[in-house]
Motif scaffolding. Sequence first.
Motif, PDB file in Angstrom:
ATOM      1  N   THR A   1       0.853  -1.183   0.000  1.00 25.18           N
ATOM      2  CA  THR A   1       0.000   0.000   0.000  1.00 25.18           C
ATOM      3  C   THR A   1       0.897   1.244   0.000  1.00 25.18           C
ATOM      4  OG1 THR A   1      -0.115   0.067   2.422  1.00 25.18           O
ATOM      5  CG2 THR A   1      -1.802  -1.221   1.273  1.00 25.18           C
ATOM      6  N   SER A   2       0.274   2.408   0.027  1.00 27.34           N
ATOM      7  CA  SER A   2       1.055   3.637   0.044  1.00 27.34           C
ATOM      8  C   SER A   2       0.250   4.746   0.688  1.00 27.34           C
ATOM      9  CB  SER A   2       1.431   4.056  -1.393  1.00 27.34           C
ATOM     10  OG  SER A   2       0.328   4.678  -2.036  1.00 27.34           O
ATOM     11  N   ASN A   3       0.931   5.862   0.969  1.00 33.20           N
ATOM     12  CA  ASN A   3       0.211   7.084   1.276  1.00 33.20           C
ATOM     13  C   ASN A   3      -0.137   7.756  -0.043  1.00 33.20           C
ATOM     14  OD1 ASN A   3       2.750   7.963   0.538  1.00 33.20           O
ATOM     15  ND2 ASN A   3       3.153   9.109   2.409  1.00 33.20           N
ATOM     16  N   ALA A   4      -0.640   8.983   0.011  1.00 29.99           N
ATOM     17  CA  ALA A   4      -1.037   9.688  -1.209  1.00 29.99           C
ATOM     18  C   ALA A   4      -0.125  10.908  -1.374  1.00 29.99           C
ATOM     19  CB  ALA A   4      -2.515  10.074  -1.140  1.00 29.99           C
ATOM     20  N   GLY A   5      -0.704  12.093  -1.601  1.00 33.60           N
ATOM     21  CA  GLY A   5       0.096  13.304  -1.651  1.00 33.60           C
ATOM     22  C   GLY A   5       0.750  13.573  -2.983  1.00 33.60           C
ATOM     23  N   TRP A   6       0.160  13.069  -4.075  1.00 31.20           N
ATOM     24  CA  TRP A   6       0.699  13.365  -5.403  1.00 31.20           C
ATOM     25  C   TRP A   6      -0.455  13.348  -6.404  1.00 31.20           C
ATOM     26  CZ3 TRP A   6       0.145   9.708  -9.341  1.00 31.20           C
ATOM     27  CH2 TRP A   6      -0.274   8.446  -8.924  1.00 31.20           C
ATOM     28  N   TYR A   7      -0.271  14.085  -7.474  1.00 29.49           N
ATOM     29  CA  TYR A   7      -1.189  14.072  -8.602  1.00 29.49           C
ATOM     30  C   TYR A   7      -0.375  13.797  -9.865  1.00 29.49           C
ATOM     31  CZ  TYR A   7      -4.982  16.100  -5.847  1.00 29.49           C
ATOM     32  OH  TYR A   7      -5.964  16.304  -4.921  1.00 29.49           O
ATOM     33  N   PRO A   8      -0.965  13.144 -10.863  1.00 29.84           N
ATOM     34  CA  PRO A   8      -0.198  12.854 -12.080  1.00 29.84           C
ATOM     35  C   PRO A   8       0.418  14.104 -12.716  1.00 29.84           C
ATOM     36  CG  PRO A   8      -2.262  11.638 -12.089  1.00 29.84           C
ATOM     37  CD  PRO A   8      -2.322  12.568 -10.913  1.00 29.84           C
ATOM     38  N   TYR A   9      -0.256  15.238 -12.569  1.00 29.96           N
ATOM     39  CA  TYR A   9       0.171  16.469 -13.230  1.00 29.96           C
ATOM     40  C   TYR A   9       1.383  17.089 -12.525  1.00 29.96           C
ATOM     41  CZ  TYR A   9      -4.579  15.102 -13.712  1.00 29.96           C
ATOM     42  OH  TYR A   9      -5.690  14.323 -13.838  1.00 29.96           O
ATOM     43  N   MET A  10       1.707  16.600 -11.321  1.00 29.21           N
ATOM     44  CA  MET A  10       2.906  17.040 -10.621  1.00 29.21           C
ATOM     45  C   MET A  10       4.155  16.315 -11.131  1.00 29.21           C
ATOM     46  SD  MET A  10       1.300  16.832  -6.786  1.00 29.21           S
ATOM     47  CE  MET A  10       2.900  16.840  -5.989  1.00 29.21           C
ATOM     48  N   LEU A  11       3.945  15.137 -11.717  1.00 30.46           N
ATOM     49  CA  LEU A  11       5.059  14.289 -12.097  1.00 30.46           C
ATOM     50  C   LEU A  11       5.674  14.749 -13.416  1.00 30.46           C
ATOM     51  CD1 LEU A  11       3.514  10.791 -11.231  1.00 30.46           C
ATOM     52  CD2 LEU A  11       4.773  12.371  -9.744  1.00 30.46           C
ATOM     53  N   LYS A  12       6.942  14.499 -13.581  1.00 29.34           N
ATOM     54  CA  LYS A  12       7.637  14.920 -14.796  1.00 29.34           C
ATOM     55  C   LYS A  12       6.975  14.343 -16.043  1.00 29.34           C
ATOM     56  CE  LYS A  12      12.076  15.445 -12.440  1.00 29.34           C
ATOM     57  NZ  LYS A  12      13.444  14.898 -12.254  1.00 29.34           N
ATOM     58  N   GLU A  13       6.428  13.131 -15.922  1.00 29.27           N
ATOM     59  CA  GLU A  13       5.797  12.492 -17.073  1.00 29.27           C
ATOM     60  C   GLU A  13       4.369  12.978 -17.302  1.00 29.27           C
ATOM     61  OE1 GLU A  13       8.744   9.725 -15.104  1.00 29.27           O
ATOM     62  OE2 GLU A  13       7.111  11.039 -14.463  1.00 29.27           O
ATOM     63  N   GLY A  14       3.796  13.667 -16.308  1.00 27.50           N
ATOM     64  CA  GLY A  14       2.438  14.170 -16.436  1.00 27.50           C
ATOM     65  C   GLY A  14       1.380  13.088 -16.425  1.00 27.50           C
ATOM     66  N   ARG A  15       1.697  11.930 -15.882  1.00 28.11           N
ATOM     67  CA  ARG A  15       0.748  10.817 -15.843  1.00 28.11           C
ATOM     68  C   ARG A  15       1.017   9.958 -14.624  1.00 28.11           C
ATOM     69  NH1 ARG A  15       3.268   6.077 -16.825  1.00 28.11           N
ATOM     70  NH2 ARG A  15       5.296   6.135 -17.902  1.00 28.11           N
ATOM     71  N   ALA A  16       0.085   9.069 -14.323  1.00 27.26           N
ATOM     72  CA  ALA A  16       0.251   8.130 -13.220  1.00 27.26           C
ATOM     73  C   ALA A  16       0.961   6.859 -13.702  1.00 27.26           C
ATOM     74  CB  ALA A  16      -1.112   7.765 -12.640  1.00 27.26           C
ATOM     75  N   PRO A  17       1.516   6.081 -12.789  1.00 28.95           N
ATOM     76  CA  PRO A  17       2.072   4.776 -13.185  1.00 28.95           C
ATOM     77  C   PRO A  17       0.976   3.893 -13.779  1.00 28.95           C
ATOM     78  CG  PRO A  17       2.764   5.356 -10.959  1.00 28.95           C
ATOM     79  CD  PRO A  17       1.710   6.337 -11.353  1.00 28.95           C
ATOM     80  N   THR A  18       1.329   3.118 -14.763  1.00 26.09           N
ATOM     81  CA  THR A  18       0.371   2.201 -15.366  1.00 26.09           C
ATOM     82  C   THR A  18       0.309   0.890 -14.570  1.00 26.09           C
ATOM     83  OG1 THR A  18       2.016   1.159 -16.802  1.00 26.09           O
ATOM     84  CG2 THR A  18       0.914   3.161 -17.628  1.00 26.09           C
ATOM     85  N   ARG A  19      -0.714   0.112 -14.864  1.00 26.64           N
ATOM     86  CA  ARG A  19      -0.843  -1.188 -14.211  1.00 26.64           C
ATOM     87  C   ARG A  19       0.368  -2.056 -14.535  1.00 26.64           C
ATOM     88  NH1 ARG A  19      -5.629  -5.060 -16.118  1.00 26.64           N
ATOM     89  NH2 ARG A  19      -4.058  -5.631 -17.668  1.00 26.64           N
ATOM     90  N   GLU A  20       0.816  -1.991 -15.790  1.00 28.42           N
ATOM     91  CA  GLU A  20       1.959  -2.806 -16.205  1.00 28.42           C
ATOM     92  C   GLU A  20       3.242  -2.379 -15.497  1.00 28.42           C
ATOM     93  OE1 GLU A  20      -1.354  -3.113 -18.786  1.00 28.42           O
ATOM     94  OE2 GLU A  20      -0.202  -1.316 -18.220  1.00 28.42           O
ATOM     95  N   GLU A  21       3.420  -1.091 -15.292  1.00 28.82           N
ATOM     96  CA  GLU A  21       4.604  -0.614 -14.566  1.00 28.82           C
ATOM     97  C   GLU A  21       4.571  -1.068 -13.115  1.00 28.82           C
ATOM     98  OE1 GLU A  21       5.817   3.508 -16.882  1.00 28.82           O
ATOM     99  OE2 GLU A  21       4.105   3.514 -15.522  1.00 28.82           O
ATOM    100  N   LEU A  22       3.398  -1.043 -12.501  1.00 33.67           N
ATOM    101  CA  LEU A  22       3.276  -1.538 -11.126  1.00 33.67           C
ATOM    102  C   LEU A  22       3.512  -3.039 -11.071  1.00 33.67           C
ATOM    103  CD1 LEU A  22       0.176   0.533  -9.945  1.00 33.67           C
ATOM    104  CD2 LEU A  22       2.565   0.896  -9.316  1.00 33.67           C
TER     105      LEU A  22
END
Length: 573
Positions: free
Chosen positions: A125-146
């Motif tokens: 599990t994890s905490n939160a505190g991030w949005y995809p638009y904050m990340l350099k890639e501008g997206r969330a991790p994909t299911r395949e990346e996880l």
Amino acid sequence: MHPSTLHPSTLDPSTPAPDLILYGGKVITVDARSTVSEAVAVTGDRFSAVGRDRDVLARAGPDTRCVDLAGRTVVPGFIDAHFRLLDRALAQLHGADVSLAESVADILDAVRDTARRLPAGAVVTSNAGWYPYMLKEGRAPTREELDRAAPHHPVVLSGEFRYLNTRALERFDIRRTTEQPEYGWIEKDPDTGEPTGVLMGDAALLTRGAHTDPPPAVKQEALVWALNRCAAAGVTGVREGGLDPADLTYYQKLAENDALPVRVSVQLGMSTAPPVEEILAGLEQFPGVNPFPSDDHRLRVDRVGYLFADDDYHRMDVTPAIRGQRVPADRVNRYFRDRCCPLEKIERIVTGMAERGFSGGILAGGDVAIDKVLGVLERANAVADLTDRRWVLSQVVYPRPEHHRRMRALGVVLTPMWHHHHYYPALAHYHGVDFAQTMDPFRSLRAAGIPVGLGSDISKIPLNYFEALFYLHTRQSRRWGPVNPEEALSREEALRMLTIDNAYVTFEEDVKGSIEPGKLADLAVLSADPLTVPADRITSTRVLLTLVGGRVVHRAADTGPDALRPTEKGREA
């Protein structure tokens, strides 16, 4: 700034000698006159003198501990007016710390590191505190990346939504044929119908058991850990913005054992799912006074009820149309069962609370939501006077000048958040840059005479409250340039919002929040003066020592023996 002064009451020779004197520094009192002094004395759990070194040191007795600040700065301890501390602590301590991540790679690294510590098959599990638009890639991790980051573990990643890998979808039996829940949304591929791994709103409850309802000992451990980390950040007071009443017992246990390192004020949460009559009947267990009767400033309940007039950025009730909405339009108002209710129901609850002598808090971030909520409070005020009850409006991202007069007339208190220093890209994404650049008009609100505290409501523990000072003063976001720079505050105004103004939120401005004789001896000793250090170094300021009620609750490892050294009159603090 006013020059150093000594309060007249401290000159009475019959008063006891102080237990502790800090001298030789810069004491920023944040009192009504913005006094800056050199020394401060503590007797028992209260400040007993503030003034020039020679005047305060003259009060020392043979057992007084006198500590040379060596030019360091003292400020009132920080107070956070809205922090879901227990919830955040559990998520961070027992999961991957992904809050304030800067890239997808950062998140995947945190997931990978956590998976290494857990046996195969255990849920990451994890905490939160991030949005995809904050990340350099501008997206969330994909299911395949996880999947690649934790091939042998189910992953339930928290963020803007809940993100699952393939093993987690299998563990919680979320399939192509899984029906949509009554509230929330399971995102599915439009071509194949297969779940993408993204769960929105109450669809996240399908992962129940991953990290919900931990044993009491685990909750207590997380709370103690979080409170001590807050103390290390110079925090002397935390306000839980919407605590489950059942979780109040964890704070009560610490208070009963005199084991609370910082002061805690609580606004109890309230689900709006039950019928109004049931909700109001549930208030009978509480005293109809606000704040609830208590002389104990270690732990108190200041309000009951946390209602939601709008919610997350992608569901905020704002003038512009929400852009980039991933939640289906027919689900925007069926997202969380316990806090999605029509305004008419909120009004019946608020009016019933007013009639029973309560006040509470209402989350209203968008300009449209703020306008509607002020109407609700105005109509409730016509039934039962609530102008002295300090109803809290939380978030208030986009208040407008036309709201100012109405806010003053109702006596409301605002608790906006400084986390837009980090989250600005999410608002710009959903609301457009032009509208997002009108957020957080703190200078205008203060000039209009509206009480404004400040919360964090973020997942990282501990927070760096000097980032809050930096944002309020410079209006610079973390990496994305200025945000509504015309609303920048002076450094002293910013410090007031994190101290005395937050004491006002909890009805405690007469007992804490500033360094004045008679007030609770809560303070922080800093490595630099936040009023004069170059702006680009504000965030590097460190907390060397934190006192709560005159008691040391944090001391940095490098503060002795040559730092904060006591004189021959006493022992080290």
